[in-house]
Write a protein that holds these residues in place. Structure first.
Motif, mmCIF file in Angstrom:
data_model
loop_
_atom_site.group_PDB
_atom_site.id
_atom_site.type_symbol
_atom_site.label_atom_id
_atom_site.label_comp_id
_atom_site.label_asym_id
_atom_site.label_seq_id
_atom_site.Cartn_x
_atom_site.Cartn_y
_atom_site.Cartn_z
ATOM 1 N N MET A 31 0.830 -1.210 0.000
ATOM 2 C CA MET A 31 0.000 0.000 0.000
ATOM 3 C C MET A 31 0.858 1.251 0.000
ATOM 4 O O MET A 31 0.572 2.210 -0.722
ATOM 5 C CB MET A 31 -0.931 -0.020 1.218
ATOM 6 C CG MET A 31 -2.011 -1.086 1.172
ATOM 7 S SD MET A 31 -2.997 -1.143 2.687
ATOM 8 C CE MET A 31 -3.625 0.532 2.752
ATOM 9 N N PHE A 32 1.930 1.266 0.808
ATOM 10 C CA PHE A 32 2.797 2.433 0.870
ATOM 11 C C PHE A 32 3.462 2.695 -0.479
ATOM 12 O O PHE A 32 3.507 3.843 -0.946
ATOM 13 C CB PHE A 32 3.867 2.245 1.947
ATOM 14 C CG PHE A 32 3.437 2.679 3.320
ATOM 15 C CD1 PHE A 32 3.028 3.980 3.549
ATOM 16 C CD2 PHE A 32 3.453 1.788 4.388
ATOM 17 C CE1 PHE A 32 2.635 4.398 4.815
ATOM 18 C CE2 PHE A 32 3.059 2.187 5.646
ATOM 19 C CZ PHE A 32 2.652 3.491 5.866
ATOM 20 N N VAL A 33 3.993 1.657 -1.099
ATOM 21 C CA VAL A 33 4.677 1.836 -2.379
ATOM 22 C C VAL A 33 3.715 2.379 -3.434
ATOM 23 O O VAL A 33 4.016 3.351 -4.140
ATOM 24 C CB VAL A 33 5.300 0.510 -2.847
ATOM 25 C CG1 VAL A 33 5.825 0.652 -4.277
ATOM 26 C CG2 VAL A 33 6.432 0.090 -1.914
ATOM 27 N N LEU A 34 2.556 1.762 -3.561
ATOM 28 C CA LEU A 34 1.593 2.191 -4.575
ATOM 29 C C LEU A 34 1.065 3.585 -4.283
ATOM 30 O O LEU A 34 0.944 4.420 -5.197
ATOM 31 C CB LEU A 34 0.439 1.188 -4.642
ATOM 32 C CG LEU A 34 0.804 -0.229 -5.109
ATOM 33 C CD1 LEU A 34 -0.429 -1.128 -5.058
ATOM 34 C CD2 LEU A 34 1.381 -0.201 -6.520
ATOM 35 N N LEU A 35 0.745 3.854 -3.030
ATOM 36 C CA LEU A 35 0.166 5.146 -2.666
ATOM 37 C C LEU A 35 1.125 6.291 -2.946
ATOM 38 O O LEU A 35 0.784 7.250 -3.650
ATOM 39 C CB LEU A 35 -0.224 5.129 -1.187
ATOM 40 C CG LEU A 35 -0.775 6.438 -0.608
ATOM 41 C CD1 LEU A 35 -2.103 6.789 -1.256
ATOM 42 C CD2 LEU A 35 -0.946 6.325 0.910
ATOM 43 N N PHE A 36 2.338 6.190 -2.423
ATOM 44 C CA PHE A 36 3.266 7.310 -2.563
ATOM 45 C C PHE A 36 3.796 7.429 -3.994
ATOM 46 O O PHE A 36 4.005 8.551 -4.479
ATOM 47 C CB PHE A 36 4.425 7.155 -1.573
ATOM 48 C CG PHE A 36 4.062 7.528 -0.163
ATOM 49 C CD1 PHE A 36 4.073 8.852 0.236
ATOM 50 C CD2 PHE A 36 3.691 6.562 0.750
ATOM 51 C CE1 PHE A 36 3.726 9.216 1.530
ATOM 52 C CE2 PHE A 36 3.342 6.901 2.041
ATOM 53 C CZ PHE A 36 3.354 8.232 2.442
ATOM 54 N N LEU B 116 11.619 3.762 -3.383
ATOM 55 C CA LEU B 116 11.556 2.338 -3.052
ATOM 56 C C LEU B 116 12.522 1.948 -1.924
ATOM 57 O O LEU B 116 12.105 1.295 -0.965
ATOM 58 C CB LEU B 116 11.809 1.490 -4.292
ATOM 59 C CG LEU B 116 11.557 -0.004 -4.045
ATOM 60 C CD1 LEU B 116 10.070 -0.318 -4.119
ATOM 61 C CD2 LEU B 116 12.320 -0.861 -5.040
ATOM 62 N N PRO B 117 13.810 2.343 -1.995
ATOM 63 C CA PRO B 117 14.687 2.011 -0.860
ATOM 64 C C PRO B 117 14.220 2.670 0.442
ATOM 65 O O PRO B 117 14.393 2.094 1.523
ATOM 66 C CB PRO B 117 16.049 2.559 -1.299
ATOM 67 C CG PRO B 117 15.976 2.617 -2.789
ATOM 68 C CD PRO B 117 14.563 2.982 -3.091
ATOM 69 N N GLY B 118 13.625 3.863 0.329
ATOM 70 C CA GLY B 118 13.115 4.523 1.525
ATOM 71 C C GLY B 118 11.927 3.782 2.132
ATOM 72 O O GLY B 118 11.835 3.629 3.355
ATOM 73 N N SER C 223 9.187 0.521 6.172
ATOM 74 C CA SER C 223 8.321 -0.623 6.468
ATOM 75 C C SER C 223 8.981 -1.580 7.458
ATOM 76 O O SER C 223 8.325 -2.085 8.377
ATOM 77 C CB SER C 223 7.975 -1.366 5.173
ATOM 78 O OG SER C 223 7.257 -0.531 4.295
ATOM 79 N N VAL C 224 10.265 -1.817 7.287
ATOM 80 C CA VAL C 224 10.956 -2.719 8.204
ATOM 81 C C VAL C 224 11.066 -2.097 9.592
ATOM 82 O O VAL C 224 10.865 -2.771 10.612
ATOM 83 C CB VAL C 224 12.342 -3.095 7.655
ATOM 84 C CG1 VAL C 224 13.113 -3.933 8.675
ATOM 85 C CG2 VAL C 224 12.204 -3.876 6.351
ATOM 86 N N LEU C 225 11.358 -0.801 9.660
ATOM 87 C CA LEU C 225 11.461 -0.146 10.967
ATOM 88 C C LEU C 225 10.119 -0.138 11.688
ATOM 89 O O LEU C 225 10.068 -0.295 12.918
ATOM 90 C CB LEU C 225 11.983 1.285 10.806
ATOM 91 C CG LEU C 225 13.421 1.443 10.313
ATOM 92 C CD1 LEU C 225 13.857 2.904 10.402
ATOM 93 C CD2 LEU C 225 14.378 0.565 11.090
ATOM 94 N N VAL D 76 10.808 -5.185 -2.633
ATOM 95 C CA VAL D 76 11.699 -5.245 -3.791
ATOM 96 C C VAL D 76 11.010 -5.912 -4.975
ATOM 97 O O VAL D 76 11.105 -5.436 -6.120
ATOM 98 C CB VAL D 76 12.994 -5.982 -3.430
ATOM 99 C CG1 VAL D 76 13.842 -6.221 -4.677
ATOM 100 C CG2 VAL D 76 13.794 -5.189 -2.394
ATOM 101 N N VAL D 77 10.313 -7.009 -4.730
ATOM 102 C CA VAL D 77 9.617 -7.703 -5.818
ATOM 103 C C VAL D 77 8.563 -6.799 -6.435
ATOM 104 O O VAL D 77 8.438 -6.714 -7.666
ATOM 105 C CB VAL D 77 8.984 -9.010 -5.302
ATOM 106 C CG1 VAL D 77 8.050 -9.613 -6.350
ATOM 107 C CG2 VAL D 77 10.067 -10.017 -4.932
#
Length: 269
Positions: free
Chosen positions: A52-57, A77-79, A84-86, A138-139
Protein backbone atom coordinates in the motif's frame (compact mmCIF):
# COMPACT_ATOMS: atom_id res chain seq x y z
CA UNK A 1 2.44 -50.20 36.68
CA UNK A 2 2.26 -49.03 40.32
CA UNK A 3 3.68 -45.78 41.64
CA UNK A 4 6.77 -47.41 43.14
CA UNK A 5 7.76 -49.03 39.84
CA UNK A 6 7.19 -45.78 37.97
CA UNK A 7 9.38 -43.84 40.39
CA UNK A 8 12.18 -46.37 40.06
CA UNK A 9 12.00 -46.20 36.27
CA UNK A 10 12.18 -42.42 36.33
CA UNK A 11 14.99 -42.40 38.86
CA UNK A 12 17.20 -44.62 36.70
CA UNK A 13 16.59 -42.67 33.51
CA UNK A 14 19.38 -40.28 32.50
CA UNK A 15 18.49 -36.62 32.51
CA UNK A 16 18.51 -35.11 29.01
CA UNK A 17 21.47 -32.79 28.38
CA UNK A 18 20.87 -29.13 29.07
CA UNK A 19 20.19 -27.07 25.96
CA UNK A 20 23.04 -24.81 24.91
CA UNK A 21 22.52 -21.08 24.61
CA UNK A 22 22.45 -21.33 20.81
CA UNK A 23 19.98 -24.24 20.80
CA UNK A 24 17.64 -22.48 23.22
CA UNK A 25 17.81 -19.23 21.26
CA UNK A 26 17.01 -20.97 17.98
CA UNK A 27 14.13 -22.81 19.64
CA UNK A 28 12.55 -19.55 20.71
CA UNK A 29 13.16 -18.11 17.25
CA UNK A 30 11.28 -21.07 15.81
CA UNK A 31 8.51 -20.40 18.32
CA UNK A 32 8.02 -17.03 16.67
CA UNK A 33 7.71 -18.72 13.29
CA UNK A 34 5.13 -21.16 14.65
CA UNK A 35 3.06 -18.25 15.94
CA UNK A 36 2.90 -16.91 12.39
CA UNK A 37 1.98 -20.37 11.12
CA UNK A 38 -1.00 -20.58 13.46
CA UNK A 39 -2.01 -16.92 13.03
CA UNK A 40 -1.12 -15.97 9.42
CA UNK A 41 -2.78 -12.57 9.90
CA UNK A 42 0.42 -11.50 11.66
CA UNK A 43 2.05 -11.24 8.23
CA UNK A 44 -0.37 -8.57 7.03
CA UNK A 45 1.83 -5.79 8.40
CA UNK A 46 4.83 -7.03 6.40
CA UNK A 47 2.99 -7.86 3.18
CA UNK A 48 -0.11 -5.75 2.57
CA UNK A 49 1.04 -2.57 4.32
CA UNK A 50 4.33 -2.16 2.37
CA UNK A 51 2.47 -2.73 -0.91
CA UNK A 52 0.00 0.00 0.00
CA UNK A 53 2.80 2.43 0.87
CA UNK A 54 4.68 1.84 -2.38
CA UNK A 55 1.59 2.19 -4.58
CA UNK A 56 0.17 5.15 -2.67
CA UNK A 57 3.27 7.31 -2.56
CA UNK A 58 4.51 6.40 -6.04
CA UNK A 59 1.32 7.07 -7.94
CA UNK A 60 -0.25 9.72 -5.73
CA UNK A 61 2.78 11.90 -5.03
CA UNK A 62 5.38 10.77 -7.58
CA UNK A 63 4.34 13.14 -10.35
CA UNK A 64 4.13 16.16 -8.04
CA UNK A 65 7.44 15.52 -6.24
CA UNK A 66 9.74 14.11 -8.94
CA UNK A 67 7.94 14.94 -12.16
CA UNK A 68 7.27 11.30 -13.03
CA UNK A 69 6.30 8.16 -11.18
CA UNK A 70 9.25 6.27 -12.66
CA UNK A 71 11.87 8.68 -11.29
CA UNK A 72 10.14 8.85 -7.93
CA UNK A 73 9.96 5.04 -7.70
CA UNK A 74 13.75 4.87 -8.03
CA UNK A 75 14.06 7.30 -5.12
CA UNK A 76 11.32 6.13 -2.81
CA UNK A 77 11.56 2.34 -3.05
CA UNK A 78 14.69 2.01 -0.86
CA UNK A 79 13.11 4.52 1.53
CA UNK A 80 9.88 2.54 1.78
CA UNK A 81 12.00 -0.55 2.41
CA UNK A 82 13.58 1.18 5.39
CA UNK A 83 10.32 2.60 6.69
CA UNK A 84 8.32 -0.62 6.47
CA UNK A 85 10.96 -2.72 8.20
CA UNK A 86 11.46 -0.15 10.97
CA UNK A 87 7.71 -0.01 11.60
CA UNK A 88 7.76 -3.77 12.12
CA UNK A 89 10.22 -3.46 15.00
CA UNK A 90 7.48 -2.01 17.20
CA UNK A 91 5.80 -5.41 17.28
CA UNK A 92 8.82 -6.90 19.06
CA UNK A 93 7.87 -4.89 22.12
CA UNK A 94 4.19 -5.68 21.70
CA UNK A 95 4.86 -9.44 21.53
CA UNK A 96 7.11 -9.37 24.60
CA UNK A 97 4.58 -7.38 26.60
CA UNK A 98 1.89 -9.89 25.60
CA UNK A 99 4.02 -12.78 26.89
CA UNK A 100 4.61 -10.98 30.18
CA UNK A 101 0.99 -9.96 30.77
CA UNK A 102 -0.30 -13.45 29.94
CA UNK A 103 2.16 -15.17 32.27
CA UNK A 104 4.05 -17.01 29.52
CA UNK A 105 7.35 -15.62 30.77
CA UNK A 106 6.78 -17.27 34.16
CA UNK A 107 6.93 -20.64 32.41
CA UNK A 108 10.15 -19.69 30.66
CA UNK A 109 11.78 -18.90 33.99
CA UNK A 110 11.22 -22.46 35.17
CA UNK A 111 13.17 -23.88 32.23
CA UNK A 112 16.89 -24.76 32.60
CA UNK A 113 17.95 -22.51 29.74
CA UNK A 114 20.14 -19.49 29.11
CA UNK A 115 18.10 -16.64 30.62
CA UNK A 116 18.22 -14.21 27.64
CA UNK A 117 17.32 -16.98 25.15
CA UNK A 118 13.60 -16.05 24.92
CA UNK A 119 14.52 -12.42 24.19
CA UNK A 120 17.25 -13.03 21.64
CA UNK A 121 15.31 -15.86 20.00
CA UNK A 122 12.20 -13.73 19.62
CA UNK A 123 14.20 -10.96 17.94
CA UNK A 124 15.85 -13.43 15.58
CA UNK A 125 12.40 -14.69 14.66
CA UNK A 126 11.32 -11.10 14.04
CA UNK A 127 14.27 -10.71 11.67
CA UNK A 128 12.57 -13.20 9.38
CA UNK A 129 9.56 -10.88 9.31
CA UNK A 130 11.87 -8.01 8.36
CA UNK A 131 13.24 -10.10 5.52
CA UNK A 132 9.73 -10.92 4.28
CA UNK A 133 8.79 -7.23 4.27
CA UNK A 134 11.95 -6.34 2.35
CA UNK A 135 11.47 -9.05 -0.27
CA UNK A 136 7.84 -8.03 -0.81
CA UNK A 137 8.84 -4.42 -1.42
CA UNK A 138 11.70 -5.24 -3.79
CA UNK A 139 9.62 -7.70 -5.82
CA UNK A 140 6.81 -5.16 -6.14
CA UNK A 141 9.30 -2.51 -7.19
CA UNK A 142 10.70 -4.74 -9.93
CA UNK A 143 7.16 -5.42 -11.15
CA UNK A 144 6.52 -1.67 -11.29
CA UNK A 145 9.74 -1.03 -13.24
CA UNK A 146 12.43 -0.50 -10.60
CA UNK A 147 15.85 -1.73 -11.72
CA UNK A 148 18.64 -1.64 -9.10
CA UNK A 149 21.93 -0.60 -10.66
CA UNK A 150 23.94 -3.00 -8.48
CA UNK A 151 21.71 -5.95 -9.29
CA UNK A 152 20.74 -8.71 -6.89
CA UNK A 153 23.94 -8.34 -4.88
CA UNK A 154 23.24 -4.72 -4.07
CA UNK A 155 19.68 -5.52 -3.02
CA UNK A 156 20.89 -8.30 -0.73
CA UNK A 157 23.43 -5.98 0.91
CA UNK A 158 20.79 -3.28 1.39
CA UNK A 159 18.40 -5.79 2.97
CA UNK A 160 21.14 -7.06 5.27
CA UNK A 161 21.99 -3.54 6.41
CA UNK A 162 18.35 -2.64 7.09
CA UNK A 163 17.79 -5.86 9.03
CA UNK A 164 20.95 -5.29 11.10
CA UNK A 165 19.82 -1.77 12.01
CA UNK A 166 16.30 -3.01 12.77
CA UNK A 167 17.67 -5.70 15.09
CA UNK A 168 19.38 -2.97 17.11
CA UNK A 169 16.31 -0.75 17.12
CA UNK A 170 14.05 -3.60 18.20
CA UNK A 171 15.84 -3.69 21.57
CA UNK A 172 14.47 -0.19 22.22
CA UNK A 173 10.93 -1.46 21.82
CA UNK A 174 11.49 -4.59 23.90
CA UNK A 175 12.58 -2.26 26.70
CA UNK A 176 9.42 -0.26 26.15
CA UNK A 177 7.43 -3.50 26.18
CA UNK A 178 8.66 -4.26 29.69
CA UNK A 179 8.05 -0.75 31.01
CA UNK A 180 4.42 -0.33 29.90
CA UNK A 181 1.43 -2.25 31.19
CA UNK A 182 -0.41 -3.42 28.09
CA UNK A 183 0.32 -4.39 24.49
CA UNK A 184 -1.91 -1.57 23.24
CA UNK A 185 0.08 0.98 25.24
CA UNK A 186 3.33 -0.37 23.78
CA UNK A 187 1.95 -0.13 20.25
CA UNK A 188 0.69 3.43 20.73
CA UNK A 189 3.93 4.65 22.33
CA UNK A 190 6.06 2.81 19.79
CA UNK A 191 4.40 4.34 16.77
CA UNK A 192 4.39 7.76 18.43
CA UNK A 193 8.17 7.46 18.50
CA UNK A 194 8.81 5.78 15.16
CA UNK A 195 6.54 7.99 13.04
CA UNK A 196 8.37 11.32 13.62
CA UNK A 197 11.90 9.98 13.04
CA UNK A 198 10.72 8.16 9.91
CA UNK A 199 8.73 10.96 8.29
CA UNK A 200 11.30 13.59 9.31
CA UNK A 201 13.89 11.86 7.13
CA UNK A 202 14.84 11.62 3.47
CA UNK A 203 12.60 8.59 2.91
CA UNK A 204 10.09 10.61 0.87
CA UNK A 205 11.78 13.82 -0.26
CA UNK A 206 15.26 15.17 -0.90
CA UNK A 207 16.38 17.20 2.16
CA UNK A 208 17.60 19.98 -0.16
CA UNK A 209 13.96 20.97 -0.66
CA UNK A 210 13.41 21.56 3.09
CA UNK A 211 13.94 24.67 5.26
CA UNK A 212 17.47 24.99 6.63
CA UNK A 213 16.74 23.97 10.21
CA UNK A 214 14.65 20.98 9.20
CA UNK A 215 17.19 19.99 6.56
CA UNK A 216 19.94 19.85 9.18
CA UNK A 217 17.83 17.59 11.39
CA UNK A 218 16.89 15.32 8.51
CA UNK A 219 20.52 14.97 7.38
CA UNK A 220 21.58 13.99 10.93
CA UNK A 221 18.70 11.55 11.38
CA UNK A 222 20.02 7.93 11.46
CA UNK A 223 16.97 6.86 9.44
CA UNK A 224 18.05 9.24 6.66
CA UNK A 225 21.56 7.81 6.70
CA UNK A 226 20.13 4.29 6.54
CA UNK A 227 17.90 5.22 3.60
CA UNK A 228 20.84 6.85 1.82
CA UNK A 229 22.94 3.72 2.35
CA UNK A 230 20.13 1.53 1.03
CA UNK A 231 19.88 3.63 -2.13
CA UNK A 232 23.64 3.59 -2.53
CA UNK A 233 23.95 -0.17 -2.08
CA UNK A 234 21.18 -0.83 -4.57
CA UNK A 235 22.80 1.49 -7.11
CA UNK A 236 26.38 0.46 -6.37
CA UNK A 237 27.65 3.80 -5.04
CA UNK A 238 27.21 3.54 -1.25
CA UNK A 239 29.50 5.55 1.01
CA UNK A 240 31.55 3.41 3.40
CA UNK A 241 31.42 6.12 6.07
CA UNK A 242 27.61 6.15 6.06
CA UNK A 243 27.52 2.36 6.31
CA UNK A 244 29.86 2.54 9.31
CA UNK A 245 27.55 5.08 10.97
CA UNK A 246 24.52 2.82 10.46
CA UNK A 247 26.29 -0.25 11.84
CA UNK A 248 27.72 1.78 14.72
CA UNK A 249 24.28 3.11 15.61
CA UNK A 250 22.83 -0.41 15.55
CA UNK A 251 25.66 -1.65 17.78
CA UNK A 252 25.18 1.25 20.20
CA UNK A 253 21.43 0.62 20.47
CA UNK A 254 22.08 -3.05 21.16
CA UNK A 255 24.80 -2.29 23.70
CA UNK A 256 22.55 0.09 25.64
CA UNK A 257 19.12 -1.48 25.41
CA UNK A 258 19.89 -5.22 25.30
CA UNK A 259 21.32 -5.26 28.87
CA UNK A 260 18.53 -2.94 30.02
CA UNK A 261 15.92 -5.23 28.52
CA UNK A 262 17.54 -8.27 30.11
CA UNK A 263 17.57 -6.64 33.53
CA UNK A 264 13.94 -5.53 33.28
CA UNK A 265 13.02 -8.98 31.99
CA UNK A 266 14.62 -10.66 34.98
CA UNK A 267 12.98 -8.32 37.50
CA UNK A 268 9.53 -8.23 35.93
CA UNK A 269 9.25 -11.85 34.84
Amino acid sequence: MDDLTLRKALATTERPPRASALTATLAFGWRGMLKVKHVPEQLLDVTITPVMFVLLFTYLFGGAIAGSTGEYLDYILPGILVMSVLFTTVYSGVALNTDVTKGVVDRFRSLPIWRPAPLVGALLGDSVRYLVAGVVIVVLGVILGYRPGAGVGGVVLALALVIAFSFGLSWVFTTLGLLLRSPQAVMNAGFMGIFPITFLSNVFVDPDTLPDGLEAFVNANPVSILATCSRGLMEGNADAGDIAIVLGTAAALTAVFAPLTSRLYGSRA
